[in-house]
Design an enzyme around this catalytic site. Structure first.
Site, PDB file in Angstrom:
ATOM      1  N   LYS A  44       8.059 -14.751  13.625  1.00  0.00           N
ATOM      2  CA  LYS A  44       5.816 -14.836  14.005  1.00  0.00           C
ATOM      3  C   LYS A  44       6.613 -15.082  15.491  1.00  0.00           C
ATOM      4  O   LYS A  44       6.587 -16.220  16.017  1.00  0.00           O
ATOM      5  CB  LYS A  44       5.705 -15.889  13.182  1.00  0.00           C
ATOM      6  CG  LYS A  44       5.111 -15.462  11.796  1.00  0.00           C
ATOM      7  CD  LYS A  44       4.565 -16.497  11.368  1.00  0.00           C
ATOM      8  CE  LYS A  44       4.760 -16.271   9.568  1.00  0.00           C
ATOM      9  NZ  LYS A  44       3.921 -15.254   9.192  1.00  0.00           N
TER      10      LYS A  44
ATOM     11  N   GLY B 244      -0.155 -20.440   3.410  1.00  0.00           N
ATOM     12  CA  GLY B 244      -0.245 -21.974   2.526  1.00  0.00           C
ATOM     13  C   GLY B 244      -0.959 -22.561   1.774  1.00  0.00           C
ATOM     14  O   GLY B 244      -1.312 -23.691   1.450  1.00  0.00           O
TER      15      GLY B 244
ATOM     16  N   ARG C  82      -8.300  -5.699  -2.319  1.00  0.00           N
ATOM     17  CA  ARG C  82      -9.360  -4.388  -3.158  1.00  0.00           C
ATOM     18  C   ARG C  82     -10.450  -4.119  -2.099  1.00  0.00           C
ATOM     19  O   ARG C  82     -10.075  -3.249  -2.460  1.00  0.00           O
ATOM     20  CB  ARG C  82     -10.144  -5.548  -4.236  1.00  0.00           C
ATOM     21  CG  ARG C  82      -9.470  -5.808  -5.318  1.00  0.00           C
ATOM     22  CD  ARG C  82     -10.043  -6.385  -6.247  1.00  0.00           C
ATOM     23  NE  ARG C  82      -9.769  -6.643  -7.694  1.00  0.00           N
ATOM     24  CZ  ARG C  82      -9.864  -5.131  -8.364  1.00  0.00           C
ATOM     25  NH1 ARG C  82      -9.919  -4.141  -8.345  1.00  0.00           N
ATOM     26  NH2 ARG C  82      -8.729  -6.179  -9.715  1.00  0.00           N
TER      27      ARG C  82
ATOM     28  N   SER D 197       5.183 -19.657   1.566  1.00  0.00           N
ATOM     29  CA  SER D 197       5.564 -21.471   0.824  1.00  0.00           C
ATOM     30  C   SER D 197       5.410 -21.399  -0.389  1.00  0.00           C
ATOM     31  O   SER D 197       6.792 -22.083  -1.094  1.00  0.00           O
ATOM     32  CB  SER D 197       4.430 -22.437   1.559  1.00  0.00           C
ATOM     33  OG  SER D 197       3.574 -22.086   2.443  1.00  0.00           O
TER      34      SER D 197
END
Lengths: 195, 300
Positions: free
Chosen positions: B87, B159, B171, B242
């Site tokens: 990242k 997280g 959606r 996570s």
């Protein structure tokens, strides 16, 4: 004529579309029982480590190996080529071990070294735009294996009887010539049963 | 010989987007060291995301979250043969250049880290390395693709172990794609203006009925059922942040989430593989989060 595409992970939908474009009926295969009645099988690009683990987990290895030994045409692209290979550099064990070749994984480097190149594929297609993604190369071949294409002096497409393997991704382009070639292989094998 | 002499074209859209196509139907897992990377690879992950801390710990630590220590990323790259992602902060093109120089296979310009630019994202089209970016709706996705992203993922709320935001974003995306697909062509320019989306990309969505790149789920996946839910909603694959290494038994969770993603339509199988996994990561109710702690608001 019904051709399966191994659908554990990877570029499955693209192969199905291309096979249909080439005039075959194509189905996705997620379980070993779905191999029954197939006239050919495509093993797509994806992560070879992941696909091979899932193949072991779901008991795909034996039935697919049997299909290959019985003369059913198989086509492996990128990860699929690694699955078909008899030897994989750096690993003690092959996966299906059907094609009499040695492959080197990530032979051209990491993703930043991935590339497109125009190939002349012997007896199949000229000026074929091929996409190589973290691609393997074929470093050794037995006398039973024909090398159909090379790039940067490395073998990247082979045929051994009813087995076809490419280090690149024919499913990522619009060009259906390779899929048509495989569909033709399946048609011929249906016309002349080997067993 | 040079690449050009050999006729090799690197870093093209097809090569960058194709890499993401190869990840389809798979699970990409956050890892913070070589040992976790090996557990992920062994469980059948299609790639790993190398980080210094998983999002739950970033959330807990507070302060400024930056690109990981290159040593951590290198350690992960040396530990596995599957692709390694990492990242960079939103807008921090130098962090992205560092990741590219290290040979990272995919760069996530991510809202999980603290943004470095409050107005602009990275011009991702200038890179050989491909990028993935988060989005909450079609307009955001097409802006990121317009900047050169080759893969999209939902933002969700990282997280938290709470899937509700990822569901909301997926959606929203699918509903907008269906709407655009059914519009008449002369309505598209006004829609592009409304969504803040590049017209040419919106036209492509109209014609194909899908995004021009792969779209994964991310931000809140904690269980095998969560992963399968996102696949049913139309995702091409799943990121688990996570959810693996904050669970009670990471190896079991990793394997079960991989299997549930492959066989997302086989509910009997998901029942079996969900048994005796131990506790999932602790979850966070979204309404208890201060607005300033909502990572999904980051990005423009």
């Amino acid at each position: 004529m019904k051709i399966g595409v191994l659908a554990l992970q990877g570029a499955v939908g693209e192969h199905i579309q291309m096979l249909e474009k080439a005039g075959a009926q194509a189905v996705s295969v997620k379980l070993p029982r779905e191999l029954e009645g197939l006239d050919g099988l495509v093993m797509p690009g994806g992560e070879s480590t992941t696909i091979s683990k899932l193949m072991h987990q779901y008991d795909f290895m034996e039935p697919v190996r049997h299909m290959g030994q019985a003369g059913v045409p198989l086509f492996g692209t990128c990860a699929g080529l690694i699955l078909l290979a008899g030897h994989i550099e750096g690993l003690d064990q092959a996966h299906l071990g059907l094609l009499e070749i040695t492959v080197r994984r990530n032979a051209f480097g990491r993703q930043r070294d991935s590339f497109e190149a125009e190939l002349d594929i012997s007896g199949v297609a000229e000026g074929y735009k091929a996409v190589f993604i973290r691609a393997p190369s074929i470093t050794e071949t037995s006398p039973h294996v024909d090398v159909l294409a090379t790039v940067a002096d490395q073998a990247v497409m082979v045929r051994q009887g009813h087995l076809l393997g490419a280090a690149f991704h024919p499913e990522l382009t619009e060009d259906a010539r390779l899929h048509r070639y495989f569909v033709e292989m399946v048609r011929e094998s249906k016309a002349t049963p080997t067993d | 010989m040079t690449d050009q002499q050999q006729g090799l074209a690197k870093g093209t859209d097809r090569v960058k987007r194709g890499m993401a196509e190869m990840q389809k139907g798979g699970v990409i897992m956050d890892v913070v060291n070589a040992e976790q990377a090996k557990i992920a690879e062994e469980a059948g992950a299609v790639a790993v995301m190398a980080l210094e801390r998983v999002p739950a710990d970033i959330r807990a630590a507070g302060g400024v979250a930056r690109m990981a220590d290159p040593r951590v990323i290198e350690e992960v790259m040396n530990a596995v043969t599957i692709p390694v992602m990492a990242k960079a902060r939103i807008g921090h093109f130098v962090e992205a250049r560092l990741l590219e120089a290290m040979g990272v296979d995919y760069i996530d310009e991510s809202e999980v880290l603290t943004p470095a630019d409050d107005k602009y994202h990275i011009d991702k089209s200038q890179f050989t390395a491909p990028f993935v970016c988060g989005s909450r709706d079609l307009g955001e996705a097409l802006r990121r693709i317009g900047e050169g992203a080759s893969m999209i993922r939902t933002k969700g709320e990282p997280g938290t172990g709470n899937i509700v935001e990822a569901v909301k974003h997926m959606r929203q995306m699918m509903s907008q794609i269906r709407k655009v697909q059914n519009m008449s062509r002369d309505e598209l320019m006004a829609e592009a203006k409304k969504l803040g989306a590049p017209y040419e990309l919106l036209l492509e969505v109209h014609e194909k009925g899908r995004l021009p790149v792969v779209n994964f789920a991310a931000g809140g996946v904690a269980t095998p059922a969560d992963a399968a839910l996102m696949m049913h909603l139309g995702c091409d694959g799943v990121f688990v942040g996570s959810g693996i290494f904050k669970s009670e038994s990471p190896a079991k969770y990793a394997r079960a989430i991989v299997e549930a993603t492959t066989h997302y339509e086989d509910f009997g199988r998901i029942v079996q593989l969900s048994k005796d996994l131990g506790d999932a990561m602790p979850g966070v109710e979204i309404s208890t989060l201060e607005p300033s702690h909502r990572m999904q608001e980051r990005g423009w």
